[in-house]
Enzyme design. Structure first.
Site, short mmCIF file in Angstrom:
data_model
loop_
_atom_site.label_atom_id
_atom_site.label_comp_id
_atom_site.label_asym_id
_atom_site.label_seq_id
_atom_site.Cartn_x
_atom_site.Cartn_y
_atom_site.Cartn_z
CB SER A 279 -0.97 -0.14 1.05
OG SER A 279 -0.33 0.25 2.24
CE LYS B 286 -3.00 2.37 4.67
NZ LYS B 286 -2.84 1.10 3.40
#
Length: 170
Positions: A38, A81
Site C-alpha cells: 500500500s 500510511k
C-alpha cells in the site's frame, strides 16, 4: 565487600536488559515490518522501519508524514500510511487528485494514482485522514474513516532493512 556469584550477576544483567528494552520499545523507538504494497514506491513489502514513539508528544503530526497507527477497525493491527488531512481540514478527491480546503496538493510520492472520487469531508478534531502512496491498492481513510489521535504510534523515520535500502524515510 562480598563478590556476587556469577549466576546472580548474569540474572541481574538479563533482568536489567529486559527492563531497558521494554522501556525503549514502549516509549522511545519501535520496529515495524511492512506487510503490504500500500505504500509502494516509498516502502516495499518486507521493509523494516523504525518509528519514533515520543515524537508527537513534542510536536503535532504534519501533512505528508508517514506514520504508524492502530487500525481503527481492528486496533490489534498496525497500519502504515501517510497523513493527508489534519484536524479541521476539508478533504475531497476528484479523479484521484486530492484537494485540501479546496486546493489541490502536490503528491510527488504517489507512484500509482487512481481515478477515485470522494465528496468533501471534514476531518474531525482529534483525528487524521490517512492514505497509502499506492492508491489503487491501499485500504485507507477513504474506506474506513479517520484515524483517532489516540491510535497513533508515531512517525516512521528510518528504514533499516533491506540493507541496500537503509536510510531516512520521507
Amino acid at each position: 565487600m562480598a563478590v556476587k556469584p556469577w549466576w546472580r550477576e548474569t540474572i541481574e544483567t538479563i533482568l536489567w536488559a529486559v527492563v531497558l528494552a521494554l522501556v525503549i520499545r514502549t516509549f522511545v523507538v519501535q520496529a515495524f515490518w511492512i506487510p503490504s504494497g500500500s505504500m509502494i514506491p516509498t516502502l516495499l513489502p518486507g521493509d523494516r522501519v523504525l518509528v519514533c514513539k515520543f515524537w508527537y508528544a513534542l510536536q503535532e503530526p504534519e501533512r505528508g508524514q508517514i506514520f504508524v497507527f492502530k487500525y481503527p477497525v481492528d486496533p490489534k493491527r498496525d497500519f502504515v500510511k501517510r497523513i493527508i488531512g489534519l484536524p479541521g481540514d476539508r478533504v475531497a478527491i476528484r479523479q484521484g487528485e486530492v484537494f485540501i480546503n479546496g486546493d489541490p496538493i502536490e503528491e510527488p510520492y504517489v507512484g500509482f494514482p487512481d481515478a477515485y472520487i470522494m465528496d468533501e469531508v471534514k476531518v474531525p478534531e482529534g483525528h487524521y485522514f490517512a492514505m497509502g502512496d499506492n492508491r489503487p491498492n491501499s485500504q485507507d481513510s477513504r474506506f474506513w474513516g479517520f484515524v483517532p489521535e489516540d491510535n497513533i504510534r508515531g512517525p516512521v523515520f528510518l528504514r533499516y532493512w533491506p540493507i541496500k535500502r537503509i536510510g531516512l524515510v520521507d
